[in-house]
Design a protein around this motif. Structure first.
Motif, PDB file in Angstrom:
ATOM      1  N   ILE A   1       0.946  -1.218  -0.044  1.00 22.09           N
ATOM      2  CA  ILE A   1       0.107  -0.014  -0.034  1.00 22.09           C
ATOM      3  C   ILE A   1       1.005   1.157  -0.059  1.00 22.09           C
ATOM      4  CG2 ILE A   1      -0.293   0.109   2.477  1.00 22.09           C
ATOM      5  CD1 ILE A   1      -3.343   0.604   2.027  1.00 22.09           C
TER       6      ILE A   1
ATOM      7  N   ALA B   1      -8.151   5.473  -1.534  1.00 22.36           N
ATOM      8  CA  ALA B   1      -8.600   6.008  -0.113  1.00 22.36           C
ATOM      9  C   ALA B   1      -8.314   7.431   0.020  1.00 22.36           C
ATOM     10  CB  ALA B   1      -7.859   5.012   0.993  1.00 22.36           C
TER      11      ALA B   1
ATOM     12  N   ILE C   1      -9.370   6.092   6.561  1.00 20.09           N
ATOM     13  CA  ILE C   1      -8.589   5.264   5.657  1.00 20.09           C
ATOM     14  C   ILE C   1      -8.419   3.950   6.137  1.00 20.09           C
ATOM     15  CG2 ILE C   1      -6.030   5.252   5.320  1.00 20.09           C
ATOM     16  CD1 ILE C   1      -7.204   7.651   4.295  1.00 20.09           C
ATOM     17  N   LEU C   2      -8.653   3.447   7.467  1.00 18.23           N
ATOM     18  CA  LEU C   2      -8.443   2.015   7.785  1.00 18.23           C
ATOM     19  C   LEU C   2      -9.663   1.238   7.118  1.00 18.23           C
ATOM     20  CD1 LEU C   2      -7.343   2.095  11.293  1.00 18.23           C
ATOM     21  CD2 LEU C   2      -5.782   1.694   9.246  1.00 18.23           C
TER      22      LEU C   2
ATOM     23  N   ALA D   1      -8.771   1.114   3.327  1.00 16.17           N
ATOM     24  CA  ALA D   1      -7.683   0.318   2.726  1.00 16.17           C
ATOM     25  C   ALA D   1      -7.581  -0.994   2.134  1.00 16.17           C
ATOM     26  CB  ALA D   1      -6.519   0.401   4.080  1.00 16.17           C
TER      27      ALA D   1
ATOM     28  N   GLY E   1      -3.467  -0.399  -2.631  1.00 14.71           N
ATOM     29  CA  GLY E   1      -4.102   0.856  -2.597  1.00 14.71           C
ATOM     30  C   GLY E   1      -3.200   2.138  -2.552  1.00 14.71           C
TER      31      GLY E   1
ATOM     32  N   ILE F   1      -3.352   5.820  -0.563  1.00 14.84           N
ATOM     33  CA  ILE F   1      -3.904   6.456   0.288  1.00 14.84           C
ATOM     34  C   ILE F   1      -3.484   7.899   0.080  1.00 14.84           C
ATOM     35  CG2 ILE F   1      -3.942   7.199   2.985  1.00 14.84           C
ATOM     36  CD1 ILE F   1      -3.132   4.014   3.371  1.00 14.84           C
TER      37      ILE F   1
ATOM     38  N   ILE G   1      -2.357   4.999  11.687  1.00 11.42           N
ATOM     39  CA  ILE G   1      -2.525   4.399  10.464  1.00 11.42           C
ATOM     40  C   ILE G   1      -1.558   3.204   9.977  1.00 11.42           C
ATOM     41  CG2 ILE G   1      -2.939   4.927   7.895  1.00 11.42           C
ATOM     42  CD1 ILE G   1      -4.099   7.422   8.825  1.00 11.42           C
TER      43      ILE G   1
ATOM     44  N   LEU H   1      -2.212  -0.803  10.016  1.00 13.98           N
ATOM     45  CA  LEU H   1      -1.946  -1.383   8.446  1.00 13.98           C
ATOM     46  C   LEU H   1      -0.795  -2.572   8.548  1.00 13.98           C
ATOM     47  CD1 LEU H   1      -2.865   1.541   6.207  1.00 13.98           C
ATOM     48  CD2 LEU H   1      -4.427  -0.567   6.839  1.00 13.98           C
TER      49      LEU H   1
ATOM     50  N   TYR I   1       0.164  -5.301   5.782  1.00 15.96           N
ATOM     51  CA  TYR I   1       0.639  -4.340   4.722  1.00 15.96           C
ATOM     52  C   TYR I   1       2.204  -3.940   4.761  1.00 15.96           C
ATOM     53  CZ  TYR I   1      -4.206  -3.894   3.364  1.00 15.96           C
ATOM     54  OH  TYR I   1      -5.532  -3.879   2.891  1.00 15.96           O
TER      55      TYR I   1
END
Length: 263
Positions: free
Chosen positions: A69, A189, A206-207, A210, A214, A216, A232, A236, A241
């Motif tokens: 991500i 996101a 955001i979560l 996700a 992705g 962000i 965050i 993640l 991630y």
């Protein structure tokens, strides 16, 4: 003095960004075909991970097998950016910064140099945050090239990525970005952090959005955003991630000028 400066920046930025409140990713980049990170990787199987334009290279990450991500920040730098850079350094995360020229790059040159020196990807978000789809080609070129040259003067490199304000683009934007060697990058996101100072809400938004491959979208110019970043990142990472820059997300593909990338 710093509070007054921050308030002034937020006021100017909000004027240019508030219309994005009604914008969705579905609308962004309408009228143009887009390429996903997975498609970009598939187009370049067998190539090695490319270096970005941020001033450093990173260890290869195979996002075809790793759950990747990308963390990106728009419309800076600003007074909160040094704190953000401290957080990213502590967390060992490299981000992609889509920088504004006027009152940002030209006001905080030392922050631009620092971000590049610390290995972050430095990208272009135009000079004054005008909607590019409402401009003539020469105006689009000026908006982008002024920021290109300002970043190059500070870091020694021109950006290879850009994000159109509000995600609004068209064929003229595509043609000019291709000419300037810039790829267009959208997102998957967004926290809509321009309309709240609630860091917990920014984190939750955001979560909730996700996903693998992705991108962000956050803004480091707003009061509530930077405090949300550690949570965050930590959450993640718990979900498996790996944080990468946008070029790393596309690797072994190399961003192609004019192409619109969107998860």
């Amino acid at each position: 003095m710093l509070k007054n400066t921050a308030r002034s920046i937020r006021t100017r930025a909000t004027a240019g960004l508030v219309t994005a409140a009604a914008l969705t990713v579905a609308l962004a980049g309408c009228g143009q075909d887009s390429t996903s990170p997975e498609e970009a990787r598939g187009q370049a199987v067998g190539k090695t991970t490319a270096k970005g334009s941020g001033g450093g290279s990173h260890s290869p990450v195979d996002c075809a097998t790793v759950k990747c991500i990308a963390l990106t920040f728009d419309a800076g730098p600003g007074p909160h950016t040094p704190q953000l850079l401290d957080i990213l350094k502590e967390k060992k995360v490299h981000a992609t910064f889509f920088l504004l020229g006027k009152r940002h790059v030209d006001t905080y040159p030392e922050i631009v140099r620092r971000a590049a020196a610390e290995g972050h990807e430095i990208a272009n978000h135009t000079w004054t945050h005008q909607r590019l789809d409402q401009l003539k080609p020469d105006e689009i070129r000026s908006e982008l090239d002024r920021t290109q040259q300002a970043v190059k003067a500070l870091t020694g490199r021109e950006p290879t990525l850009m994000r159109p304000p509000q995600g609004r683009t068209n064929n003229d934007v595509k043609a000019v970005t291709e000419e300037l060697g810039l790829s267009q990058v959208l997102w998957s996101a967004t926290a809509k952090d321009y309309d709240t100072t609630d860091s917990a809400l920014i984190q939750k938004r955001i979560l909730d959005q996700a996903g693998r491959d992705g991108i962000i979208l956050l803004h480091d110019i707003y009061d509530g955003t930077v405090p949300a970043v550690p949570g965050i990142i930590d959450e993640l990472r718990k979900r498996g991630y790996t944080f990468v820059t946008v070029p790393q997300l596309l690797a072994p593909g190399t961003p192609r000028p004019g192409t619109l990338y969107r998860p």
